[in-house]
Design an enzyme around this catalytic site. Structure first.
Site, PDB file in Angstrom:
ATOM      1  N   HIS A  21      -8.797   0.021  18.381  1.00  0.00           N
ATOM      2  CA  HIS A  21      -8.299   1.158  17.593  1.00  0.00           C
ATOM      3  C   HIS A  21      -9.443   1.900  16.914  1.00  0.00           C
ATOM      4  O   HIS A  21      -9.330   2.318  15.777  1.00  0.00           O
ATOM      5  CB  HIS A  21      -7.273   0.654  16.565  1.00  0.00           C
ATOM      6  N   MET A  30      -0.190   9.048  11.139  1.00  0.00           N
ATOM      7  CA  MET A  30      -0.289   7.585  11.077  1.00  0.00           C
ATOM      8  C   MET A  30       0.999   6.981  10.537  1.00  0.00           C
ATOM      9  O   MET A  30       1.458   5.939  11.014  1.00  0.00           O
ATOM     10  CB  MET A  30      -1.480   7.172  10.195  1.00  0.00           C
ATOM     11  N   GLY A  49       0.841  -1.198   0.000  1.00  0.00           N
ATOM     12  CA  GLY A  49       0.000   0.000   0.000  1.00  0.00           C
ATOM     13  C   GLY A  49       0.871   1.240   0.000  1.00  0.00           C
ATOM     14  O   GLY A  49       0.510   2.293   0.519  1.00  0.00           O
TER      15      GLY A  49
END
EC number: 1.1.1.37
Length: 311
Positions: free
Chosen positions: A177, A227, A7
């Site tokens: 999460h 992130m 990704g």
């Protein structure tokens, strides 16, 4: 040591590639994969940065060449949240993406430590576990949900509120999460004295911080940069652990099932991945209640992932 990012052309993936090129130990191989044809170019781009991390990029339908010989695999592939969506809205698309990639991991590098970034993490980790189990290669010491961003946010917000040195502020975050399943253990923060009226608003801010970023970006993206740094920190910790150093990180793993099959808590990382799952320690009354309240949501999220694979 080889680290693969699946990704790598996305918002998190490109930033993560940059941070890993800068932060991984000298001599590490960094392998970047995405279905998008731009991915080899992302690898060329970051390869021009002068560090002793070797980068290769791969694109197309099959991630196998990127995965060969990988010790650590980070999966950030999938669609990102948009305003008005919660992490579970992502499930229908991202569940299939994670399943397909983990099927390749199971065949190509079954002994690798796998860190799942793709949301909804509470569910995608369960999907990964069931795929690996069906392939006969599941080792619960080597599968992680990357919840480090909740820790980073907690450290930042606590240090700001209490005037602490952020580099010395440590906040354990347990549970899952997303939303109410994120539980920062503020009562365990050293040198922080709390008023009753501070705990609940700060806990809610940490739980909803992803939405804070979504709204601030006004539809132009989700929390990609923070992130990426969270994933880079977790990857560095995994690499250190695999190299024989002792490192502790909060991460979402399969433990003894006391609270749920998967649960985020402090974990000692080592040569086999999870060396030891550490106790969550003493909780305040507020934290104990929040823990009990979140468990039905967390268990339902996990069950959703299990059913996606097993029907």
């Amino acid at each position: 040591m080889k680290v693969a990012v699946l990704g790598a052309a996305g918002g998190i993936g490109q930033a993560l590639a940059l941070l890993l090129k800068l932060q991984l130990p000298a001599g590490t191989d960094l392998s970047l994969y995405d279905i998008a044809p731009v991915t080899p170019g992302v690898a060329v781009d970051v390869s021009h940065i002068p560090t002793a991390v070797n980068v290769k990029g791969f694109s197309g339908e099959d991630p196998t060449p990127a995965l060969e010989g990988a010790d650590v695999v980070l999966i950030s592939a999938g669609v990102a949240r948009k305003p008005g969506m919660d992490r579970s809205d992502l499930f229908n698309i991202n569940a299939g993406i994670v399943r397909g990639l983990i099927e390749k991991v199971a065949v190509t590098c079954p002994k690798a430590c796998v860190g799942i970034i793709t949301n909804p993490v509470n569910t995608t980790v369960a999907i990964a576990a069931e795929v690996l189990k069906k392939a006969g290669v599941y080792d619960k010491r080597k599968l992680f949900g990357v919840t480090t961003l909740d820790v980073l946010r907690s450290e930042t917000f606590v240090a700001e509120l209490k005037g602490l040195n952020v580099s010395r502020t440590s906040v354990p975050v347990i549970g899952g999460h997303s939303g109410v399943t994120i539980l920062p253990l503020l009562s365990q923060v050293q040198y922080a004295k709390w008023n009753e009226d501070e705990i609940e608003p700060l806990t809610k801010r940490i739980q909803n911080a992803g939405t804070e970023v979504l709204n601030a970006k006004a539809g132009g993206g989700s929390a990609t940069l923070s992130m990426a740094q969270a994933a880079a920190r977790f990857a560095r910790s995994l690499v250190k652990g695999l190299s024989g150093e002792t490192v502790v990180e909060c991460t979402y793993v399969e433990g003894d099932g006391k609270y749920a099959r998967f649960f985020s808590q402090p974990v000692r990382l080592g040569k086999e991945g999870v060396e030891e799952i550490l106790p969550i320690g003493p909780l305040s009354n507020f934290e104990q209640q929040a823990l009990e309240n979140m468990l039905p949501t967390l268990r339902a999220d996990i069950e959703l992932g299990e059913k996606f694979i097993n029907g």
